[in-house]
Design a protein around this motif. Structure first.
Motif, mmCIF file in Angstrom:
data_model
loop_
_atom_site.group_PDB
_atom_site.id
_atom_site.type_symbol
_atom_site.label_atom_id
_atom_site.label_comp_id
_atom_site.label_asym_id
_atom_site.label_seq_id
_atom_site.Cartn_x
_atom_site.Cartn_y
_atom_site.Cartn_z
ATOM 1 N N ASP A 21 50.375 31.435 47.360
ATOM 2 C CA ASP A 21 49.093 32.131 47.297
ATOM 3 C C ASP A 21 48.245 31.841 48.525
ATOM 4 O O ASP A 21 47.612 32.737 49.088
ATOM 5 C CB ASP A 21 48.348 31.773 46.013
ATOM 6 C CG ASP A 21 48.130 30.281 45.849
ATOM 7 O OD1 ASP A 21 48.876 29.494 46.463
ATOM 8 O OD2 ASP A 21 47.225 29.891 45.095
ATOM 9 N N LEU A 74 44.442 38.665 45.521
ATOM 10 C CA LEU A 74 45.382 37.543 45.563
ATOM 11 C C LEU A 74 45.034 36.491 44.515
ATOM 12 O O LEU A 74 45.918 35.909 43.881
ATOM 13 C CB LEU A 74 45.391 36.918 46.957
ATOM 14 C CG LEU A 74 46.122 37.727 48.038
ATOM 15 C CD1 LEU A 74 45.800 37.179 49.417
ATOM 16 C CD2 LEU A 74 47.627 37.706 47.791
ATOM 17 N N PRO A 110 54.068 31.876 42.735
ATOM 18 C CA PRO A 110 53.664 32.954 41.852
ATOM 19 C C PRO A 110 54.830 33.497 41.039
ATOM 20 O O PRO A 110 55.972 33.447 41.454
ATOM 21 C CB PRO A 110 53.134 34.013 42.817
ATOM 22 C CG PRO A 110 53.876 33.757 44.069
ATOM 23 C CD PRO A 110 54.077 32.276 44.127
ATOM 24 N N ALA A 114 53.320 37.280 49.580
ATOM 25 C CA ALA A 114 53.346 37.240 48.114
ATOM 26 C C ALA A 114 54.768 37.462 47.606
ATOM 27 O O ALA A 114 55.210 36.814 46.640
ATOM 28 C CB ALA A 114 52.398 38.293 47.547
ATOM 29 N N VAL A 152 48.287 36.626 42.316
ATOM 30 C CA VAL A 152 49.307 35.740 42.861
ATOM 31 C C VAL A 152 49.083 34.286 42.477
ATOM 32 O O VAL A 152 50.041 33.533 42.258
ATOM 33 C CB VAL A 152 49.380 35.896 44.399
ATOM 34 C CG1 VAL A 152 50.395 34.941 45.003
ATOM 35 C CG2 VAL A 152 49.737 37.332 44.755
ATOM 36 N N ARG A 153 47.849 33.859 42.380
ATOM 37 C CA ARG A 153 47.573 32.452 42.052
ATOM 38 C C ARG A 153 47.972 32.156 40.614
ATOM 39 O O ARG A 153 47.650 32.897 39.691
ATOM 40 C CB ARG A 153 46.095 32.124 42.245
ATOM 41 C CG ARG A 153 45.603 32.259 43.665
ATOM 42 C CD ARG A 153 44.229 31.646 43.833
ATOM 43 N NE ARG A 153 44.307 30.202 43.884
ATOM 44 C CZ ARG A 153 43.257 29.394 43.779
ATOM 45 N NH1 ARG A 153 42.064 29.902 43.574
ATOM 46 N NH2 ARG A 153 43.407 28.098 43.862
#
Length: 491
Positions: free
Chosen positions: A236, A93, A453, A343, A97-98
């Motif tokens: 996130d 993640l 994201p 996500a 995603v961040r």
């Protein structure tokens, strides 16, 4: 391999200092070092898993102190899987995603990992409380990290309820210590049998510990904090919390019930078993009903977690090897599916400004890959083959039939219908509804800052998470066999 156990906790804790020191002056270096710590954590988790497979369970007491008062750590076939889940999910993640990272949030991310890993490997009930607090404080701060009053209020609510839950758990630990004079799980298992399971002190300790962890699991009626926190946090953070925030406390509950109090306690105190069944049934019914009423997708998914955790509690209440295996598999299933789904909500909010079920209209055509992954993850939540969600529900249904727990059989079927109803709403909007008009991406906190994201990496995570629900489902027999030695030892 035992010397790796303290590293599982100390590496992310020490690593959390790096962003604090370098975050403002050397942000790029800080992010790279944080990523290195997370990847290193995955390596440690894999090494522990391989070591357990080769040599069996391993224990370690920090400083060589007596186990009854020392900081004891233990890794076995079950805990090693959840340690790996924490490491892989947190690293994946963070790397995919961040999009907006700062020194403080990187530190909180690492502390969250340290706390959850500690919960998975601790061998005494007091240090489980310490790790609960570490992960809890990090989670509260991560939710509050999003700008705006909505996130601040949600984080405050989360903090208050979480603190109450941790306090109840600590009171339960206090009763255990008064009754037995030890905090080590292995010693408690023996001592509680000697005292008598129907002792008011033991029963009170169990109730306090269970309610305290029930807050972390967001079981009905203790679930009100979860939808607010998950909907207010950045995508996130909500994905991280949805994947791990209830999963690891859920494992802790399973372990405490069967490795400390034991199934004999449930046999000796039928009222407790009945209470667990009531809570499980109520969580399934309330979670499914409330999920059906939601228009915000993140809140819908949060309530669906209430339903899933209710099924876990039903597995605990039945207390047979198949039922306990079902509880563990359901924890893994919910973690994998929810990580991908949260996500995906961030991807769709960033790209199309879609945050509600109605605003998902037509996105199956506009974002086919993300929509397909959402559909697969929802299939796992419903419990359809060949996903891991189906495996968990199948094990639970078989265990209920074997135990002649017909109410649980009905509830498992009910959970599938409720899940099909709320998941079907989302899938219907994605693929069958006319395309919506869309809106400009706007942050949910009302502050105009869309920290969400985007890009191929986030989509890749969503797709991989969906594939994982299928692959783990196809390998669920092997997963159950991996858990079997520990589960049979508990029972």
């Amino acid at each position: 391999m035992s010397h790796l156990l303290p590293l599982l906790v100390t590496v992310p804790i020490v690593g959390a200092l790096v962003p604090v020191v370098l975050g403002a002056r050397r942000p790029v270096l800080s992010r790279r070092l944080t990523a290195g710590v997370l990847v290193g954590q995955v390596g440690l988790a894999v090494a522990v898993l391989v070591g357990v497979a080769a040599t069996g369970p391993r224990t370690y007491v920090v400083g060589g102190l007596p186990a009854a008062v020392g900081i004891g750590l233990r890794a076995d076939a079950v805990s090693s899987v959840f340690v790996l889940l924490v490491a892989v999910a947190a690293a994946a993640l963070s790397l995919t995603v961040r999009t907006e990272t700062t020194g403080p949030t990187d530190s909180l991310w690492l502390l969250f990992v340290a706390g959850l890993t500690g919960i998975a490997v601790t061998a005494d009930v007091f240090n489980l409380y310490v790790f609960l607090e570490i992960s809890g404080l990090a989670a509260y701060a991560l939710v509050a990290g999003r700008r705006g009053t909505r996130a601040a209020l949600a984080a405050f609510h989360y903090l208050v309820v979480g603190t109450i839950g941790a306090t109840l758990y600590l009171l339960g630990v206090g009763y255990l210590y008064v009754a037995t004079g030890t905090l080590a799980m292995a010693d408690l298992r023996v001592a509680l049998a000697g005292i008598g399971y129907d002792s008011p002190l033991v029963v009170t300790a169990f109730v306090l510990v269970t309610v305290g962890l029930g807050v972390k699991l967001a079981l009905f009626p203790l679930q009100a904090w979860k939808p607010d926190a998950y909907a207010a946090a950045t995508p996130d953070v909500s994905a991280l919390l949805a994947t791990l925030g209830s999963t690891i406390p859920g494992y802790a509950l399973v372990r405490l019930v069967f490795d400390v109090f034991t199934a004999s306690f449930l046999d000796a105190v039928p009222l407790v078993r009945g209470g667990l069944l009531v809570v499980g049934v109520a969580s399934v019914a309330a979670g499914g009903f409330l999920a059906l009423r939601q228009s915000d997708v993140r809140r819908l998914l949060a309530y669906s977690s209430v339903l899933q955790m209710g099924l876990v509690v039903l597995g605990i209440a039945i207390a047979t090897p198949a039922a306990v295996t079902a509880a563990l598999v359901l924890l893994v299933a919910n973690a994998v599916a929810k990580g991908g789904l949260y996500a995906a909500t961030g991807v769709l909010a960033d790209t199309f400004g879609a945050t509600t079920v109605d605003s998902y209209a037509g996105l199956g055509r506009d974002a086919p890959l993300t929509a397909a992954a959402v559909g697969v993850a929802l299939v796992s939540l419903v419990g359809l083959p060949p996903t891991v969600g189906f495996a968990g529900k199948w094990y639970l249904a078989v265990a209920a039939v074997d135990a002649r727990a017909w109410v649980v059989v009905v509830v498992v079927l009910l959970s599938t219908l409720l899940s099909l109803a709320y998941a079907g709403r989302v899938v219907e909007r994605l693929y069958l509804a006319p395309a919506g008009h869309g809106v400009e991406p706007v942050a949910a906190d009302g502050g105009g800052h869309a920290a969400v994201p985007s890009g191929d990496r986030a989509v890749a995570f969503v797709v991989v998470a969906a594939l994982a629900t299928v692959l783990v489902g196809l390998g669920s027999t092997a997963l159950a066999a991996w858990f079997a030695p520990v589960v049979e030892g508990w029972l």
